[in-house]
Design a protein around this motif. Sequence first.
Motif, PDB file in Angstrom:
ATOM      1  N   MET A   1     -24.687  14.375  14.001  1.00  0.00           N
ATOM      2  CA  MET A   1     -25.430  13.182  13.922  1.00  0.00           C
ATOM      3  C   MET A   1     -26.924  13.621  13.857  1.00  0.00           C
ATOM      4  O   MET A   1     -27.481  14.470  14.567  1.00  0.00           O
ATOM      5  N   SER A   2     -27.597  12.886  13.048  1.00  0.00           N
ATOM      6  CA  SER A   2     -29.038  13.097  12.672  1.00  0.00           C
ATOM      7  C   SER A   2     -29.805  12.176  13.716  1.00  0.00           C
ATOM      8  O   SER A   2     -29.545  10.936  13.706  1.00  0.00           O
ATOM      9  N   VAL A   3     -30.555  12.748  14.491  1.00  0.00           N
ATOM     10  CA  VAL A   3     -31.523  11.779  15.810  1.00  0.00           C
ATOM     11  C   VAL A   3     -32.790  11.908  15.388  1.00  0.00           C
ATOM     12  O   VAL A   3     -33.356  13.101  15.040  1.00  0.00           O
ATOM     13  N   ILE A   4     -33.613  11.040  15.084  1.00  0.00           N
ATOM     14  CA  ILE A   4     -34.931  11.042  14.879  1.00  0.00           C
ATOM     15  C   ILE A   4     -35.971  10.295  16.009  1.00  0.00           C
ATOM     16  O   ILE A   4     -35.477   9.430  16.510  1.00  0.00           O
ATOM     17  N   VAL A   5     -37.102  10.761  15.998  1.00  0.00           N
ATOM     18  CA  VAL A   5     -37.999   9.881  16.929  1.00  0.00           C
ATOM     19  C   VAL A   5     -39.128   9.407  16.049  1.00  0.00           C
ATOM     20  O   VAL A   5     -39.666   9.881  15.099  1.00  0.00           O
ATOM     21  N   ILE A   6     -39.232   8.060  16.350  1.00  0.00           N
ATOM     22  CA  ILE A   6     -40.243   7.277  15.592  1.00  0.00           C
ATOM     23  C   ILE A   6     -41.263   6.682  16.673  1.00  0.00           C
ATOM     24  O   ILE A   6     -40.947   6.078  17.670  1.00  0.00           O
ATOM     25  N   THR A   7     -42.728   7.038  16.586  1.00  0.00           N
ATOM     26  CA  THR A   7     -43.622   6.577  17.504  1.00  0.00           C
ATOM     27  C   THR A   7     -43.953   5.041  17.307  1.00  0.00           C
ATOM     28  O   THR A   7     -44.065   4.896  15.982  1.00  0.00           O
ATOM     29  N   GLY A   8     -44.277   4.361  18.207  1.00  0.00           N
ATOM     30  CA  GLY A   8     -44.630   2.995  17.790  1.00  0.00           C
ATOM     31  C   GLY A   8     -43.703   2.228  17.076  1.00  0.00           C
ATOM     32  O   GLY A   8     -43.767   1.575  16.177  1.00  0.00           O
ATOM     33  N   GLY A   9     -42.565   2.189  17.666  1.00  0.00           N
ATOM     34  CA  GLY A   9     -41.356   1.559  17.062  1.00  0.00           C
ATOM     35  C   GLY A   9     -40.781   0.443  17.828  1.00  0.00           C
ATOM     36  O   GLY A   9     -39.812  -0.198  17.233  1.00  0.00           O
ATOM     37  N   SER A  10     -41.840  -0.288  18.192  1.00  0.00           N
ATOM     38  CA  SER A  10     -41.597  -1.570  18.711  1.00  0.00           C
ATOM     39  C   SER A  10     -41.773  -2.750  17.718  1.00  0.00           C
ATOM     40  O   SER A  10     -41.364  -3.939  18.075  1.00  0.00           O
ATOM     41  N   ARG A  11     -42.714  -2.478  16.866  1.00  0.00           N
ATOM     42  CA  ARG A  11     -43.163  -3.746  15.905  1.00  0.00           C
ATOM     43  C   ARG A  11     -43.494  -3.065  14.550  1.00  0.00           C
ATOM     44  O   ARG A  11     -43.514  -1.852  14.063  1.00  0.00           O
ATOM     45  N   GLY A  12     -43.789  -3.919  13.710  1.00  0.00           N
ATOM     46  CA  GLY A  12     -44.112  -3.384  12.422  1.00  0.00           C
ATOM     47  C   GLY A  12     -43.429  -2.531  11.608  1.00  0.00           C
ATOM     48  O   GLY A  12     -42.246  -2.633  11.459  1.00  0.00           O
ATOM     49  N   ILE A  13     -44.330  -1.666  10.756  1.00  0.00           N
ATOM     50  CA  ILE A  13     -43.486  -0.622  10.039  1.00  0.00           C
ATOM     51  C   ILE A  13     -42.401   0.271  10.740  1.00  0.00           C
ATOM     52  O   ILE A  13     -41.645   0.742  10.466  1.00  0.00           O
ATOM     53  N   GLY A  14     -43.087   0.728  12.283  1.00  0.00           N
ATOM     54  CA  GLY A  14     -42.288   1.453  12.985  1.00  0.00           C
ATOM     55  C   GLY A  14     -40.701   0.676  13.423  1.00  0.00           C
ATOM     56  O   GLY A  14     -39.566   1.451  13.321  1.00  0.00           O
ATOM     57  N   ALA A  15     -40.870  -0.520  13.734  1.00  0.00           N
ATOM     58  CA  ALA A  15     -39.336  -1.102  14.059  1.00  0.00           C
ATOM     59  C   ALA A  15     -38.573  -1.241  12.652  1.00  0.00           C
ATOM     60  O   ALA A  15     -37.504  -1.026  12.730  1.00  0.00           O
ATOM     61  N   SER A  16     -39.335  -1.674  11.582  1.00  0.00           N
ATOM     62  CA  SER A  16     -38.478  -1.728  10.453  1.00  0.00           C
ATOM     63  C   SER A  16     -38.022  -0.333  10.249  1.00  0.00           C
ATOM     64  O   SER A  16     -36.684  -0.090   9.689  1.00  0.00           O
ATOM     65  N   THR A  17     -38.604   0.730  10.206  1.00  0.00           N
ATOM     66  CA  THR A  17     -38.089   2.094  10.157  1.00  0.00           C
ATOM     67  C   THR A  17     -36.874   2.294  10.882  1.00  0.00           C
ATOM     68  O   THR A  17     -36.031   2.900  10.519  1.00  0.00           O
ATOM     69  N   ALA A  18     -37.050   2.036  12.255  1.00  0.00           N
ATOM     70  CA  ALA A  18     -35.946   2.423  13.179  1.00  0.00           C
ATOM     71  C   ALA A  18     -34.547   1.812  12.658  1.00  0.00           C
ATOM     72  O   ALA A  18     -33.662   2.287  12.910  1.00  0.00           O
ATOM     73  N   GLU A  19     -34.962   0.302  12.299  1.00  0.00           N
ATOM     74  CA  GLU A  19     -33.557  -0.561  11.998  1.00  0.00           C
ATOM     75  C   GLU A  19     -33.146   0.102  10.729  1.00  0.00           C
ATOM     76  O   GLU A  19     -31.903   0.173  10.457  1.00  0.00           O
ATOM     77  N   HIS A  20     -34.109   0.295   9.731  1.00  0.00           N
ATOM     78  CA  HIS A  20     -33.566   0.747   8.487  1.00  0.00           C
ATOM     79  C   HIS A  20     -32.451   2.188   8.412  1.00  0.00           C
ATOM     80  O   HIS A  20     -31.552   2.384   7.923  1.00  0.00           O
TER      81      HIS A  20
END
Length: 247
Positions: A1-20
């Motif tokens: 399993m590949s696990v990543i960290v995304i800062t600022g993931g609650s909205r905008g580009i960060g949220a979209s990246t998390a979901e994608h």
Amino acid sequence: MSVIVITGGSRGIGASTAEHCARLGMGVILTYKSNADAAAAVVQRIESSGGKAVALELDVADVSQFGRFRDAVRHNLDSLWGVATLAGLVNNAGHGLFIPLEAVTEAQFDGLLSVHLKGPFFLTQTLLPLMGEGASIVNLTSATTRVATAGVAPYAAFKGGLEVLTRYMAKEFADRRIRANAVSPGAIRTELGGGLNDEFEALLASQTALGRVGEPQDVARVIAMLLSEEGSWINAQSIEVAGGYFI
């Protein structure tokens, strides 16, 4: 399993990246500064689609928090996914400021510096021991480093510094096959800098070859590619995702 960290993931580009990324099968650790409800909503959307994610509070401008954050990441890697290393880090968190250069205060300057350059530098350094062989780092920069836009001088300057830092990360982390790339969005429909009104959006669209402003998912798809095997031979690059802005 590949696990990543995304800062600022609650909205905008960060949220979209998390979901994608979650749709591509990645585990996601996203951070938020203060809006726990928005972050929880992103986690809920990921989990309702069959993915797995967790939201952790983090102020990327406060380096003193980074050690505790690393420990929380290590704990969640083990308890939620049963792995010991990260496959990726997206330094995305940030805020905008639209103000003429001569009016910028030292406090505003320092705040932008801490979020957009100092924070990514030391957060990457802190998480480096958890990064697995062949991991991928993606730093969010800005098309304002290429196209001078009055009113965003400190923001653009620090994003330019982050773009240079990206190449140094690629150079210095090469012995572990860790890749580092920058993604440079153009005009995107997000809340950064207060968002876009109709008049400003029309102006930006007219300056973009494809005739519109971008959406967060336009950028998220590129970030996800760089984090995945499909981007495994892309390294030390700055990729502008702007639809042809000022060409």
